[in-house]
Write an enzyme that holds these catalytic residues in place. Structure first.
Site, PDB file in Angstrom:
ATOM      1  N   TYR A  50       0.807  -1.222   0.000  1.00  0.00           N
ATOM      2  CA  TYR A  50       0.000   0.000   0.000  1.00  0.00           C
ATOM      3  C   TYR A  50       0.842   1.277   0.000  1.00  0.00           C
ATOM      4  O   TYR A  50       0.287   2.374   0.003  1.00  0.00           O
ATOM      5  CB  TYR A  50      -0.929   0.014   1.222  1.00  0.00           C
ATOM      6  CG  TYR A  50      -1.894  -1.141   1.245  1.00  0.00           C
ATOM      7  CD1 TYR A  50      -2.947  -1.205   0.335  1.00  0.00           C
ATOM      8  CD2 TYR A  50      -1.745  -2.176   2.164  1.00  0.00           C
ATOM      9  CE1 TYR A  50      -3.840  -2.271   0.351  1.00  0.00           C
ATOM     10  CE2 TYR A  50      -2.634  -3.245   2.180  1.00  0.00           C
ATOM     11  CZ  TYR A  50      -3.666  -3.288   1.273  1.00  0.00           C
ATOM     12  OH  TYR A  50      -4.542  -4.340   1.281  1.00  0.00           O
ATOM     13  N   HIS A  55      -4.453   6.306  -1.161  1.00  0.00           N
ATOM     14  CA  HIS A  55      -5.080   6.136   0.151  1.00  0.00           C
ATOM     15  C   HIS A  55      -4.092   6.303   1.302  1.00  0.00           C
ATOM     16  O   HIS A  55      -4.510   6.368   2.463  1.00  0.00           O
ATOM     17  CB  HIS A  55      -5.730   4.762   0.222  1.00  0.00           C
ATOM     18  CG  HIS A  55      -7.115   4.772   0.783  1.00  0.00           C
ATOM     19  ND1 HIS A  55      -7.920   5.895   0.816  1.00  0.00           N
ATOM     20  CD2 HIS A  55      -7.865   3.775   1.352  1.00  0.00           C
ATOM     21  CE1 HIS A  55      -9.083   5.587   1.362  1.00  0.00           C
ATOM     22  NE2 HIS A  55      -9.074   4.327   1.704  1.00  0.00           N
ATOM     23  N   TYR A 100      -5.552  -1.032   9.408  1.00  0.00           N
ATOM     24  CA  TYR A 100      -6.122  -0.835   8.079  1.00  0.00           C
ATOM     25  C   TYR A 100      -7.185   0.257   8.154  1.00  0.00           C
ATOM     26  O   TYR A 100      -7.749   0.550   9.202  1.00  0.00           O
ATOM     27  CB  TYR A 100      -6.655  -2.122   7.461  1.00  0.00           C
ATOM     28  CG  TYR A 100      -5.544  -3.092   7.128  1.00  0.00           C
ATOM     29  CD1 TYR A 100      -4.779  -2.926   5.988  1.00  0.00           C
ATOM     30  CD2 TYR A 100      -5.223  -4.138   8.000  1.00  0.00           C
ATOM     31  CE1 TYR A 100      -3.728  -3.793   5.689  1.00  0.00           C
ATOM     32  CE2 TYR A 100      -4.172  -5.000   7.714  1.00  0.00           C
ATOM     33  CZ  TYR A 100      -3.438  -4.818   6.562  1.00  0.00           C
ATOM     34  OH  TYR A 100      -2.387  -5.658   6.285  1.00  0.00           O
ATOM     35  N   ASN A 102     -10.304   0.976   7.284  1.00  0.00           N
ATOM     36  CA  ASN A 102     -11.704   0.951   7.720  1.00  0.00           C
ATOM     37  C   ASN A 102     -11.890   0.655   9.205  1.00  0.00           C
ATOM     38  O   ASN A 102     -13.023   0.638   9.686  1.00  0.00           O
ATOM     39  CB  ASN A 102     -12.498  -0.062   6.884  1.00  0.00           C
ATOM     40  CG  ASN A 102     -11.949  -1.460   6.998  1.00  0.00           C
ATOM     41  OD1 ASN A 102     -10.862  -1.671   7.522  1.00  0.00           O
ATOM     42  ND2 ASN A 102     -12.700  -2.432   6.502  1.00  0.00           N
ATOM     43  N   ASP A 127      -6.689  11.517   2.900  1.00  0.00           N
ATOM     44  CA  ASP A 127      -6.831  11.686   1.450  1.00  0.00           C
ATOM     45  C   ASP A 127      -8.295  11.924   1.107  1.00  0.00           C
ATOM     46  O   ASP A 127      -9.189  11.523   1.853  1.00  0.00           O
ATOM     47  CB  ASP A 127      -6.341  10.434   0.728  1.00  0.00           C
ATOM     48  CG  ASP A 127      -7.139   9.197   1.122  1.00  0.00           C
ATOM     49  OD1 ASP A 127      -7.977   8.744   0.329  1.00  0.00           O
ATOM     50  OD2 ASP A 127      -6.926   8.671   2.235  1.00  0.00           O
ATOM     51  N   ASN A 148     -13.934   5.647   4.253  1.00  0.00           N
ATOM     52  CA  ASN A 148     -14.116   4.618   5.278  1.00  0.00           C
ATOM     53  C   ASN A 148     -13.318   4.892   6.547  1.00  0.00           C
ATOM     54  O   ASN A 148     -13.750   4.526   7.645  1.00  0.00           O
ATOM     55  CB  ASN A 148     -13.736   3.250   4.725  1.00  0.00           C
ATOM     56  CG  ASN A 148     -14.774   2.713   3.760  1.00  0.00           C
ATOM     57  OD1 ASN A 148     -15.947   3.067   3.836  1.00  0.00           O
ATOM     58  ND2 ASN A 148     -14.353   1.872   2.830  1.00  0.00           N
TER      59      ASN A 148
END
Length: 281
Positions: A50, A55, A100, A102, A127, A148
């Site tokens: 990632y 994100h 993570y 969410n 973001d 999220n």
């Protein structure tokens, strides 16, 4: 050399050229009267897969701040990596949730509870593809929208009343799914703009810590609006120039047609004169 390979070197250069005082500013207090620390949270997803995705803009802004002020978020606690520093004469906690995106709210809630951080001192760096690429927006509160991470924060904190710095990278192409878009690696051709936006976001965080969200909103959002107006003016000038070029091109084509028509008329006249002369002979 690719832009991202130069990322850390450029940050070190920024640090040398942009020294900031660490003892200025004022100290606020929480409801109990004790000094209330700031909790600055960069949102993102952990893991190499990632890194340098849209994100993870929040994580990358935190990296800029770490390099500017020489600290590391390396203390693992409550599902997050963080550290405490003294910045601008006050205690500041920097945090990178490792849950993570969410589930970010679970981590932030526990850190805020442990360090007794009030809502208005929880600053989120996030973001936002609803803002145009390179745009920065500071808000003292607001809805989570489609994000999220912000949704998790609102659910776990039980409120929307926390400040945030939003970094734009929109618009989202219509043919791409939201998840696919936000998890895209930042393309090389957009890296310079993204870097400028992240640097501005780090500036905004420093301004908020030193002078408060209201002052930062007045200054940074105003600059963003002026930049947006300049971009709009530039686009208008470019469009005007294109239209003028098109008009010139059409005028040239019309002139060529007129010349061609005149030549044909002249040739036709010459043929008529020759034919008339032949009849007389």
């Amino acid at each position: 050399m690719a832009f991202w390979e130069k990322f850390k070197n450029r940050q070190q250069g920024l640090r040398q050229s942009k020294e900031r005082g660490s003892e200025s500013g004022r100290s606020l207090r929480n409801d109990e009267g004790a000094e209330a620390p700031w909790l600055v949270v960069g949102l993102g997803n952990p893991g190499r897969e990632y890194e340098k995705t849209w994100h993870n803009l929040g994580f990358m802004v935190m990296e800029i701040l770490c390099q500017r002020h020489h600290f590391r978020c390396d203390r693992l606690k409550f599902k997050g990596l963080g550290c405490k520093v003294c910045l601008y004469g006050q205690e500041v906690i920097f945090l990178l949730p490792q849950t993570y995106m969410n589930l970010s709210g679970e981590c932030v809630r526990e850190w805020a509870r442990f360090y007794k951080v009030p809502l208005n001192r929880i600053l989120i760096i996030v973001d936002d593809f609803d803002l145009p690429l390179g745009t920065l927006r500071i808000r003292e509160h607001g809805s989570a929208g489609t994000h999220n991470g912000l949704r998790s924060l609102v659910a776990c904190l039980g409120s929307e009343q926390f400040p945030r710095v939003r970094i734009g990278y929109g618009p989202k192409p219509e043919h791409i799914d939201i998840v696919d878009f936000v998890l895209q690696r930042i393309p090389e051709e957009k890296a310079e703009v993204a870097f400028a936006a992240m640097s501005a976001a780090a500036d905004a965080v420093e301004l908020i810590l030193n002078e408060g969200p209201a002052r930062a909103m007045s200054r940074m959002n105003g600059e963003a609006q002026r930049a947006k107006a300049r971009q709009k003016s530039d686009r208008l000038e470019k469009k005007t120039a294109e239209l003028e070029d098109q008009a010139e091109g059409q005028k040239g084509e019309s002139h060529q047609v007129e010349e061609s028509f005149s030549i044909k008329e002249s040739q036709a006249g010459q043929r008529g004169s020759v034919e008339g002369g032949n009849e007389k002979l």
